[in-house]
Design a protein around this motif. Structure first.
Motif, PDB file in Angstrom:
ATOM      1  N   GLN A 447      72.805 -16.395 103.604  1.00 21.45           N
ATOM      2  CA  GLN A 447      73.941 -17.228 103.029  1.00 21.45           C
ATOM      3  C   GLN A 447      75.179 -16.428 102.524  1.00 21.45           C
ATOM      4  N   TRP A 448      74.467 -15.220 102.300  1.00 16.56           N
ATOM      5  CA  TRP A 448      75.062 -13.653 102.432  1.00 16.56           C
ATOM      6  C   TRP A 448      76.230 -13.872 102.439  1.00 16.56           C
ATOM      7  N   TYR A 449      76.362 -13.896 104.019  1.00 14.82           N
ATOM      8  CA  TYR A 449      76.862 -13.767 104.878  1.00 14.82           C
ATOM      9  C   TYR A 449      78.216 -14.571 106.039  1.00 14.82           C
ATOM     10  N   VAL A 450      77.357 -15.765 105.550  1.00 17.15           N
ATOM     11  CA  VAL A 450      77.516 -17.231 105.802  1.00 17.15           C
ATOM     12  C   VAL A 450      78.621 -17.494 104.911  1.00 17.15           C
ATOM     13  N   ASN A 451      78.874 -16.828 103.298  1.00 16.05           N
ATOM     14  CA  ASN A 451      79.417 -16.653 102.512  1.00 16.05           C
ATOM     15  C   ASN A 451      80.921 -15.820 102.664  1.00 16.05           C
ATOM     16  N   TRP A 452      80.795 -15.162 103.462  1.00 10.55           N
ATOM     17  CA  TRP A 452      81.796 -13.996 104.009  1.00 10.55           C
ATOM     18  C   TRP A 452      82.757 -15.024 104.916  1.00 10.55           C
ATOM     19  N   THR A 453      82.077 -15.880 105.961  1.00  4.52           N
ATOM     20  CA  THR A 453      82.819 -16.518 106.577  1.00  4.52           C
ATOM     21  C   THR A 453      84.198 -17.596 106.270  1.00  4.52           C
ATOM     22  N   ARG A 454      83.294 -17.620 105.310  1.00  4.52           N
ATOM     23  CA  ARG A 454      84.008 -19.389 103.987  1.00  4.52           C
ATOM     24  C   ARG A 454      85.434 -18.629 103.346  1.00  4.52           C
ATOM     25  N   ARG A 455      84.678 -17.593 103.086  1.00  3.39           N
ATOM     26  CA  ARG A 455      86.030 -17.190 101.679  1.00  3.39           C
ATOM     27  C   ARG A 455      87.027 -16.520 103.018  1.00  3.39           C
ATOM     28  N   LEU A 456      86.559 -16.131 104.149  1.00  3.56           N
ATOM     29  CA  LEU A 456      87.709 -15.880 105.430  1.00  3.56           C
ATOM     30  C   LEU A 456      88.707 -17.066 105.635  1.00  3.56           C
ATOM     31  N   TYR A 457      88.010 -18.067 106.055  1.00  2.00           N
ATOM     32  CA  TYR A 457      88.582 -19.199 106.237  1.00  2.00           C
ATOM     33  C   TYR A 457      89.287 -19.864 105.476  1.00  2.00           C
ATOM     34  N   SER A 458      88.957 -19.893 103.990  1.00  2.00           N
ATOM     35  CA  SER A 458      89.866 -20.128 103.068  1.00  2.00           C
ATOM     36  C   SER A 458      91.016 -19.692 103.057  1.00  2.00           C
ATOM     37  N   TYR A 459      91.020 -18.486 103.242  1.00  2.00           N
ATOM     38  CA  TYR A 459      92.072 -17.531 103.025  1.00  2.00           C
ATOM     39  C   TYR A 459      93.118 -17.338 104.061  1.00  2.00           C
ATOM     40  N   MET A 460      92.214 -18.062 105.062  1.00  2.05           N
ATOM     41  CA  MET A 460      93.737 -18.382 106.505  1.00  2.05           C
ATOM     42  C   MET A 460      93.627 -19.781 106.407  1.00  2.05           C
ATOM     43  N   ALA A 461      93.486 -20.563 105.657  1.00  2.87           N
ATOM     44  CA  ALA A 461      94.903 -22.177 105.544  1.00  2.87           C
ATOM     45  C   ALA A 461      96.153 -22.110 105.458  1.00  2.87           C
ATOM     46  N   PRO A 462      96.437 -20.961 104.828  1.00  2.01           N
ATOM     47  CA  PRO A 462      97.819 -21.453 104.915  1.00  2.01           C
ATOM     48  C   PRO A 462      98.772 -20.721 105.940  1.00  2.01           C
ATOM     49  N   PHE A 463      98.201 -20.104 107.250  1.00  2.19           N
ATOM     50  CA  PHE A 463      98.179 -19.390 108.514  1.00  2.19           C
ATOM     51  C   PHE A 463      98.004 -20.320 109.924  1.00  2.19           C
ATOM     52  N   VAL A 464      97.624 -21.243 109.443  1.00  2.67           N
ATOM     53  CA  VAL A 464      96.724 -22.113 110.676  1.00  2.67           C
ATOM     54  C   VAL A 464      97.464 -23.104 110.701  1.00  2.67           C
ATOM     55  N   SER A 465      97.147 -24.595 111.728  1.00  2.34           N
ATOM     56  CA  SER A 465      97.379 -25.567 111.797  1.00  2.34           C
ATOM     57  C   SER A 465      96.958 -26.438 110.830  1.00  2.34           C
ATOM     58  N   LYS A 466      97.485 -27.589 110.497  1.00  7.62           N
ATOM     59  CA  LYS A 466      97.000 -28.067 109.148  1.00  7.62           C
ATOM     60  C   LYS A 466      97.677 -29.750 109.901  1.00  7.62           C
ATOM     61  N   SER A 467      97.592 -30.578 108.899  1.00  9.01           N
ATOM     62  CA  SER A 467      97.156 -32.358 108.984  1.00  9.01           C
ATOM     63  C   SER A 467      97.269 -32.785 110.121  1.00  9.01           C
ATOM     64  N   PRO A 468      95.524 -32.196 110.482  1.00 10.99           N
ATOM     65  CA  PRO A 468      93.939 -31.755 110.188  1.00 10.99           C
ATOM     66  C   PRO A 468      95.033 -29.944 110.673  1.00 10.99           C
ATOM     67  N   ARG A 469      93.502 -30.145 109.661  1.00 13.08           N
ATOM     68  CA  ARG A 469      93.628 -27.974 110.556  1.00 13.08           C
ATOM     69  C   ARG A 469      92.640 -28.166 111.014  1.00 13.08           C
ATOM     70  N   ARG A 470      93.106 -27.978 112.721  1.00 10.10           N
ATOM     71  CA  ARG A 470      92.153 -27.629 113.881  1.00 10.10           C
ATOM     72  C   ARG A 470      90.668 -27.516 114.084  1.00 10.10           C
ATOM     73  N   ALA A 471      89.672 -27.600 114.610  1.00 11.72           N
ATOM     74  CA  ALA A 471      88.963 -27.318 115.067  1.00 11.72           C
ATOM     75  C   ALA A 471      88.027 -27.512 116.464  1.00 11.72           C
ATOM     76  N   TYR A 472      87.343 -25.965 116.712  1.00 10.01           N
ATOM     77  CA  TYR A 472      86.813 -26.895 118.792  1.00 10.01           C
ATOM     78  C   TYR A 472      85.203 -26.970 118.460  1.00 10.01           C
ATOM     79  N   ILE A 473      84.842 -27.960 118.760  1.00  7.80           N
ATOM     80  CA  ILE A 473      83.809 -29.407 119.033  1.00  7.80           C
ATOM     81  C   ILE A 473      82.708 -28.315 119.663  1.00  7.80           C
TER      82      ILE A 473
END
Length: 538
Positions: A447-473
């Protein structure tokens, strides 16, 4: 006389409940085995693997690529089946429906969230390892490939039988064809020929009724859905008919490393506006990772890499005109064959092709345990935004982390977003993959490591695709949303994650799902939901 009253501790109730559940599961196990064995009395012993026989653990563990899902507490299948005929799959569906068991289907085991071999409900695992034939028609430039084959086996077979042809697929040889095709599948040739699934021309699908369907009998809507709509929603694809493409005669590769102290940030910023415009013969990317330099100081290295379909003499003028900031020289370039480039970029030994047939090979690009997430970028990130990325890569949890940029453009800009369920086509500058890894023995701190990815992902929100924020299945991420555990997820609930993967194609996927599997038999944490009858328009 007062009546005697007894009280039991919560622990006692837990033990009683656990024993009761174990008895119920054992009974379901026995009934399924009896059902299947009655249909296949001659060969059931070679197909069925139950927890009380030695083959069970070896089959289960054989293709687990993320040891985050190989812990003692990870839910295990009641039965594992290794079918060698379509009838084995049909019987498994029939018997599991009779006895209320879910099915998970695994081809290569690279599912990033373990959905192909883990379930919170009593389930069976169909491992496609024995359904991996590859039949190549050189004259017509096509091949039939069963879902249990891995990419390495396909590449090897093409070298043996069709050394002028190849298939636009990925770098990791142990990725299973079934899951790879189901989610789209990109690789070194995707800017020239599109995704792997763009080059599928027929398929064989076993549906929830046990019918074996081809493209004609399943219909164009179902055929559309299985080519990028994600695995485990519509049935079990047994085989794929693929269009082969000309084998590149020569490939030139380069890798140029820049650390932060060598102006890496500025060069990365420039790359964003250039890479998607390069000729379709380019596959271009950057990988970022923390490293230690002289004196033990930590910094970030940006590894600029590319695969070019052509010679060094053809490559250099293009780079000198388009991207002089990189400072590419002839010494940075290496010419090799197409297959050597697959081995080289996949960090595989290139002294023998037999490595392509090693199904147990652990991908050196992935840590034993890992968590990954994905993004798509439609506008260049400001240079200042990268400073926050570097800060996070220098944190302790990120010692085994990587961030990868993969340039889009080329033919991907020309293929309509509705051609297959995979919608991320025109207007994409590059894809981002975030991944953090750790040793299997450190799973207690996962969980310590997983939380790191979530913090980075949150930080990147303003700089990536929006409405929706896209992801790869194919980089499945349950953080972005999950189905209800009781299997009653509505379209509205599933759209939380579904629109991020599929955008406007999600609605059609739900309609196809309702048509081919109205009882929602094939389901998992992010399977396509069914619709109420009033919502059907197909």
């Amino acid at each position: 006389m007062k009546s005697l009253r007894f009280s039991a501790s919560p622990f006692v109730f837990l033990v009683i409940f656990s024993l009761s559940s174990a008895i119920v599961l054992a009974h379901a196990n026995e009934k399924f085995v009896h059902c299947f064995s009655s249909l296949h009395p001659q060969d059931s012993s070679s197909v069925i693997h139950t927890p009380n026989i030695s083959s069970y653990s070896s089959v289960l563990d054989s293709t687990i690529r993320n040891f985050r899902f190989a812990t003692p507490t990870t839910p295990k299948p009641l039965v594992i089946l290794t079918p060698s005929t379509v009838s084995h799959i049909q019987s498994t569906i029939h018997c599991s429906k009779q006895h209320g068991l879910e099915i998970r289907t695994r081809s290569g085991g690279h599912d990033f969230e373990g959905s192909s071999f883990v379930s919170q409900f009593p389930f069976l695992l169909i491992d496609m390892v024995n359904l991996r034939s590859i039949d190549i028609d050189v004259e017509n430039k096509v091949a039939w490939v069963q879902s249990g084959a891995i990419l390495g086996e396909l590449y090897y077979k093409l070298v043996e039988e069709a050394n002028t042809l190849t298939f636009p697929a990925g770098l990791c040889p142990t990725v299973g064809i079934g899951g790879y095709m189901s989610g789209g599948g990109y690789g070194l040739l995707f800017r020239k020929y599109g995704l792997a699934t763009d080059n599928v021309i027929d398929a064989q699908l076993v549906d929830a009724k046990g019918r074996l369907l081809d493209r004609k009998s399943m219909g164009e809507d179902v055929f559309w859905a299985i080519r990028g709509g994600g695995g485990g929603s519509f049935g079990i694809v047994v085989a794929w008919k693929i269009q082969l493409v000309p084998l590149p005669k020569i490939v030139t590769l380069y890798t140029v490393n820049r650390i932060l102290e060598q102006n890496a940030t500025q060069v990365v910023h420039q790359w964003q506006s250039i890479a998607h415009k390069l000729p379709i013969e380019f596959y271009s990317g950057i990988t970022f990772a923390p490293i230690k330099i002289d004196g033990g100081k930590k910094t970030v290295v940006a590894s600029f890499h590319a695969s070019f379909l052509g010679t060094t003499d053809e490559l250099l003028p293009i780079m000198q005109e388009s991207f002089p900031e990189l400072g590419l020289t002839r010494e940075d370039c290496t010419e090799m064959s197409w297959l050597q480039s697959i081995l080289y970029m996949g960090l595989l030994p290139n002294d023998t092709l037999n490595i392509l047939l090693d199904r147990s090979h652990q991908n050196p690009l992935l840590s034993p345990s890992f968590k990954s997430k994905s993004d798509y970028v439609t506008e260049p990130m400001p240079e200042s935004a990268f400073e926050g990325v570097w800060e996070r890569l220098l944190e302790e949890e990120a010692d085994a982390a990587t961030i990868s940029f993969i340039a889009y453009g080329g033919i991907m800009d020309q293929i309509p977003s509705t051609a297959t369920p995979y919608p991320h086509r025109g207007g994409i500058l590059y894809k981002i993959v975030y991944s953090v890894g750790w040793a299997a023995e450190d799973n207690a701190r996962s969980q310590w490591y997983v939380n790191w990815t979530r913090r980075l992902y949150s930080y990147m929100a303003p700089f990536v695709s929006k409405s929706p924020r896209r992801a790869y299945i194919n980089y499945r991420d349950v953080d972005i949303g999950m189905n209800d555990e009781n299997g009653k997820t509505s379209y509205e609930e599933a759209s939380v994650w579904g629109i991020k993967y599929f955008m406007g194609n999600f609605d059609k996927l739900a309609q196809v799902k309702t048509m081919i599997d109205p009882e929602n038999f094939f389901r998992h944490e992010q399977s396509i939901p069914t619709l109420p009858p009033s919502n059907m328009e197909l």
